[in-house]
Design a protein around this motif. Structure first.
Motif, PDB file in Angstrom:
ATOM      1  N   TRP B 166       0.483  -1.687  -0.479  1.00  0.00           N
ATOM      2  CA  TRP B 166      -0.090   0.269  -0.240  1.00  0.00           C
ATOM      3  C   TRP B 166       1.225   1.186  -0.241  1.00  0.00           C
ATOM      4  O   TRP B 166       0.904   2.078  -0.835  1.00  0.00           O
ATOM      5  CB  TRP B 166      -0.919  -0.018   1.359  1.00  0.00           C
ATOM      6  CG  TRP B 166      -1.713   1.405   1.243  1.00  0.00           C
ATOM      7  CD1 TRP B 166      -3.055   1.589   0.952  1.00  0.00           C
ATOM      8  CD2 TRP B 166      -1.965   1.955   1.926  1.00  0.00           C
ATOM      9  NE1 TRP B 166      -3.135   2.791   0.873  1.00  0.00           N
ATOM     10  CE2 TRP B 166      -2.702   3.132   1.917  1.00  0.00           C
ATOM     11  CE3 TRP B 166      -0.505   2.682   3.215  1.00  0.00           C
ATOM     12  CZ2 TRP B 166      -2.583   4.536   3.188  1.00  0.00           C
ATOM     13  CZ3 TRP B 166      -0.348   3.798   4.225  1.00  0.00           C
ATOM     14  CH2 TRP B 166      -1.611   4.533   3.711  1.00  0.00           C
ATOM     15  N   ILE B 167       2.186   1.247   0.931  1.00  0.00           N
ATOM     16  CA  ILE B 167       2.981   2.672   1.362  1.00  0.00           C
ATOM     17  C   ILE B 167       3.351   2.795  -0.519  1.00  0.00           C
ATOM     18  O   ILE B 167       3.100   4.082  -1.029  1.00  0.00           O
ATOM     19  CB  ILE B 167       3.735   2.257   2.202  1.00  0.00           C
ATOM     20  CG1 ILE B 167       3.275   2.221   2.989  1.00  0.00           C
ATOM     21  CG2 ILE B 167       5.024   3.329   1.788  1.00  0.00           C
ATOM     22  CD1 ILE B 167       4.360   1.895   4.361  1.00  0.00           C
ATOM     23  N   ARG B 170       0.236   3.575  -2.506  1.00  0.00           N
ATOM     24  CA  ARG B 170      -1.061   4.383  -3.140  1.00  0.00           C
ATOM     25  C   ARG B 170       0.035   6.036  -2.489  1.00  0.00           C
ATOM     26  O   ARG B 170      -1.851   6.633  -1.974  1.00  0.00           O
ATOM     27  CB  ARG B 170      -1.982   3.938  -1.319  1.00  0.00           C
ATOM     28  CG  ARG B 170      -2.394   2.555  -2.749  1.00  0.00           C
ATOM     29  CD  ARG B 170      -4.093   3.075  -3.992  1.00  0.00           C
ATOM     30  NE  ARG B 170      -4.675   1.574  -4.217  1.00  0.00           N
ATOM     31  CZ  ARG B 170      -3.867   1.141  -5.421  1.00  0.00           C
ATOM     32  NH1 ARG B 170      -2.968   1.795  -5.880  1.00  0.00           N
ATOM     33  NH2 ARG B 170      -4.991   0.144  -5.459  1.00  0.00           N
ATOM     34  N   THR B 171       0.534   5.575  -1.841  1.00  0.00           N
ATOM     35  CA  THR B 171       0.860   7.359  -1.178  1.00  0.00           C
ATOM     36  C   THR B 171       2.227   7.821  -1.932  1.00  0.00           C
ATOM     37  O   THR B 171       2.421   7.321  -3.207  1.00  0.00           O
ATOM     38  CB  THR B 171       1.928   6.953   0.280  1.00  0.00           C
ATOM     39  OG1 THR B 171       2.616   6.386  -0.126  1.00  0.00           O
ATOM     40  CG2 THR B 171       1.393   5.762   1.200  1.00  0.00           C
ATOM     41  N   ARG B 172       2.704   9.566  -1.515  1.00  0.00           N
ATOM     42  CA  ARG B 172       2.853  10.165  -2.107  1.00  0.00           C
ATOM     43  C   ARG B 172       4.146  10.105  -2.055  1.00  0.00           C
ATOM     44  O   ARG B 172       4.776  10.086  -3.062  1.00  0.00           O
ATOM     45  CB  ARG B 172       2.893  11.140  -2.122  1.00  0.00           C
ATOM     46  CG  ARG B 172       1.106  12.279  -2.148  1.00  0.00           C
ATOM     47  CD  ARG B 172       1.872  13.323  -1.471  1.00  0.00           C
ATOM     48  NE  ARG B 172       2.626  14.491  -1.937  1.00  0.00           N
ATOM     49  CZ  ARG B 172       2.867  15.158  -3.201  1.00  0.00           C
ATOM     50  NH1 ARG B 172       1.449  15.172  -3.840  1.00  0.00           N
ATOM     51  NH2 ARG B 172       3.681  16.076  -3.537  1.00  0.00           N
ATOM     52  N   GLY B 174       5.367   6.762  -1.715  1.00  0.00           N
ATOM     53  CA  GLY B 174       5.603   5.363  -2.916  1.00  0.00           C
ATOM     54  C   GLY B 174       5.841   5.607  -3.819  1.00  0.00           C
ATOM     55  O   GLY B 174       6.432   5.292  -4.724  1.00  0.00           O
TER      56      GLY B 174
END
Lengths: 410, 303
Positions: B166-167, B170-172, B174
């Motif tokens: 997910w990191i 889906r994250t900035r 990442g």
């Protein structure tokens, strides 16, 4: 992040792109270089070696090490190294004569120091195996993390043949090398098909596998290992002390002579390869396989040649090592030992065959000598390698850029 | 039949640990093109950090739940700090050196950590007993005995893999990581703070190592200074078999390796001493068959 791999080639290429090799033909003016730097360098190396082996007192040893390091750094700073290299290139026979004389002198001084001579021949064995690794990794660019496994193959071959008996020892040593080549040929297919880290893994996996196999195999002595008789060359028993003109010479001197001769042969072989077109082809294969194959080079052929030569050297030296120590066990040939050999090659300056000598001395001899740090020696060894990697990223004796400028020579 | 199910369960547990280790290798390789061979030893360090936290919280008489949180927190924090430190001070300065130097450097850093634990941890040469903080006992599922702690750890391991996934996707952070992985220069032109992304990436990879080390300790109730070495070799193999730089590949590789070991133990018990031999032979065969791993790297061949 299904593909995070296609990056940072820029940095790698910048560090790697000039064709580098030890046999650079430096553009020089016509006259030949002076002899004296060469004489001084060999004399210094022999003295330093003898002092290091002889000194028992740990404080004196520390001082001697500091002095040797200071002299080396000073010589490098003021152009002594370059002068020595130029002299060595211009006077090859003087170099060979000096090395022979220095070897005999060191042997004479250390004639009854069993431990010192044993260490010297161990250093020479490591250096020779690492010349083979230099051909594989430095010239052809084949990463091999299973060198200790091939050394072990030679050693176990010698042990098994020794138990069977009957074969003369020169045949046993060569057979050790041939069996290592045969075992290595099982890896040819994966080595040819893979590159970079993937190729590193195949050898790594093989090395670990080899060790687990030895440990579990009853026939090969399991973890307890095997005993092996010493070398007997044409009636010359290597395990007996020599008596010459009133001097008693330790039997280990035999092994120093043998390993020294083998090391010299391996050095000459590597030098011949490096100076010939084969060396240039190896360079092409290492630096850019795709481009090399576009130009019609048979990549597989050169990789197999390098892999075979290196494994043969490892196997022969493994047999010598086994016969010298009289005993082998799986713990002599672990992944850690392969790592030590790879670090010798990288520390020495990957692709420069002369670098393996000082690097093998540092890696093999120093931990043995520094008894007061016995407990901490692996720790200090790791620290030392880290420092060298930071301070001299190209290794102790850096590889020179090959200049294919034939006019400059004449 | 019961035996096979039991073996399968053990294999799944092993595979989760291997997969976690392989995922760490893949994160480093994907972003930095570095095989960080000290990964196994950072894992060991994390486990030992967790052990100290367990001792400390036990001495303070804190409840088991808090102890458990402290163990994981200490392991992950320690490995994150050490991992980021290693990358910043030892690996980044070498990033323009030949790749083999970098590999040797990480191997030496690993040796340094391993030896430091052996020499300076109280009684470090001997295996250390890891406290059992999870509910013991278990239940029968058909003929298969399921250990409670094993089940919890496996769920935790798989959950952590999902979190990392997910990191990354889906994250900035990442996104920045993937951008740097794709092309450093372009990523910098686009305003990505390279100097912050790299240490954080190393921290992320090292946290997964600390997490895996703690899971290992809690599951086997014993840790020792040398356990990282074989785990690193196996994790590296798993990452390679799956295809370096590919997280799913790493996890598949982990389960595959554990599956091979389990298969040998289950099918030919007399050869169980050789289980790693068989597993490595199959790894070599797999690599020969698919030279860039099962889930091959995308894109054309790099020239």
């Amino acid at each position: 992040m299904t593909d995070l791999s296609d990056m940072s080639r820029v940095g790698q290429l910048a560090g790697d792109s000039p064709v580098r090799t030890g046999a650079g033909t430096l553009p020089r003016s016509g006259q030949r270089a002076h002899r004296w730097p060469l004489v001084a360098a060999v004399a210094f190396a022999a003295t330093a070696l003898t002092v290091l082996v002889l000194i028992e007192n740990q404080k004196l040893l520390g001082l001697a090490l500091a002095a040797i390091a200071a002299i080396c750094l000073g010589a490098a700073r003021f152009g002594g190294v370059a002068a020595t290299e130029a002299a060595a290139a211009d006077h090859p026979w003087l170099l060979r004569g000096l090395i022979t004389a220095a070897t005999l002198a060191v042997l004479f001084v250390l004639r009854d120091d069993n431990f010192g001579l044993l260490m010297l021949s161990t250093v020479l064995i490591y250096a020779t195996v690492c010349v083979g690794l230099t051909i594989q990794m430095g010239y052809a660019g084949l990463t091999n993390f299973a060198a200790a496994a091939f050394v072990g193959t030679g050693g176990y071959t010698a042990a098994m043949l020794g138990q069977a008996g009957g074969l003369p020892d020169p045949v046993v040593l060569v057979t050790g090398g041939l069996v290592a080549v045969a075992i290595g040929s099982l890896l040819i297919l994966p080595v040819l098909r893979t590159r970079g880290h993937y190729a590193a893994l195949t050898t790594l996996a093989f090395g670990v596998m080899f060790n687990v196999f030895l440990d579990a195999n009853e026939l090969l002595g399991g973890p307890q290992g095997l005993k092996i008789p010493g070398i007997n060359l044409f009636g010359w028993d290597f395990s007996e002390d020599l008596h010459i003109a009133g001097f008693t010479i330790s039997f280990y001197a035999n092994y120093v002579l043998l390993t020294g001769a083998l090391a010299a042969l391996a050095m000459m072989l590597a030098g011949l390869i490096d100076r010939s077109w084969i060396g240039i082809w190896f360079d092409a294969v290492r630096l850019d396989e795709t481009a090399a194959s576009v130009f019609g080079l048979k990549i597989g052929r050169w990789k197999i040649l390098a892999f075979t030569l290196g494994n043969f050297l490892a196997g022969v030296m493994g047999a010598v090592y086994a016969k010298m120590t009289g005993f082998i066990a799986p713990s002599n040939f672990t992944f850690g030992d392969s790592l030590v050999m790879v670090s010798i090659v990288i520390l020495g300056g990957i692709g420069n065959r002369w670098g393996v000598l000082p690097a093998a001395l540092i890696v093999v001899l120093l931990p043995e000598k520094l008894q007061f740090i016995q407990e901490y020696r692996l720790l200090l060894y790791a620290l030392l390698v880290i420092v060298i990697l930071i301070v001299r990223p190209d290794g102790l004796v850096a590889r020179r850029v090959r200049k294919l400028n034939l006019e400059a020579r004449s | 039949m019961g035996m096979i199910g039991q073996h399968l369960l053990n294999g799944l547990m092993q595979g989760t640990i291997y997969g976690l280790v392989a995922m760490g290798f893949t994160i480093f390789f994907g972003v930095m093109n570095v095989i960080k061979f000290s990964h196994g030893d950072v894992l060991t360090l994390g486990a030992f950090g967790g052990l100290v936290a367990a001792w400390a919280t036990h001495a303070l008489g804190l409840p088991v739940g808090i102890q458990l949180i402290a163990v994981f927190a200490a392991a992950m924090l320690l490995s994150a700090v050490v991992g980021a430190g290693i990358s910043h001070f030892l690996i980044m300065p070498l990033r323009n050196a030949p790749p083999l130097n970098m590999l040797l450097m990480t191997m030496m850093v690993g040796t340094l950590i391993r030896e430091a634990i052996r020499l300076f941890f109280p009684n470090g040469t001997n295996p250390q007993r890891f406290p059992e903080l999870l509910p013991s006992g278990g239940f029968n599922l058909g003929n298969v005995f399921v250990r409670n702690d094993g089940l919890i750890l496996m769920v935790a391991g798989i959950a952590s893999i999902a979190v990392v996934h997910w990191i990354i996707n889906r994250t900035r952070f990442g996104l920045a990581m993937r951008a740097v992985a794709e092309d450093v220069e372009t990523a910098r032109t686009m305003g990505i703070n390279y100097a912050r992304v790299i240490p954080l990436t190393f921290a992320l990879g090292s946290i997964t190592a600390g997490f895996a080390g703690t899971i290992y300790g809690l599951y086997y109730s014993e840790i020792n200074y040398g356990m990282g070495l074989l785990l690193a070799v196996i994790g590296f193999s798993a990452a390679i078999v799956g295809g370096l730089g590919n997280i799913w590949g790493a996890i598949i590789g982990g389960y595959l390796f554990a599956g091979l070991q389990t298969f040998v133990v289950a099918a030919i018990p007399s050869m169980s001493d050789y289980k790693n031999v068989f597993a490595f032979v199959l790894v070599i065969v797999l690599i020969t068959w698919r030279p860039t791993g099962l889930l091959a790297e995308r894109g054309s061949e790099r020239v």
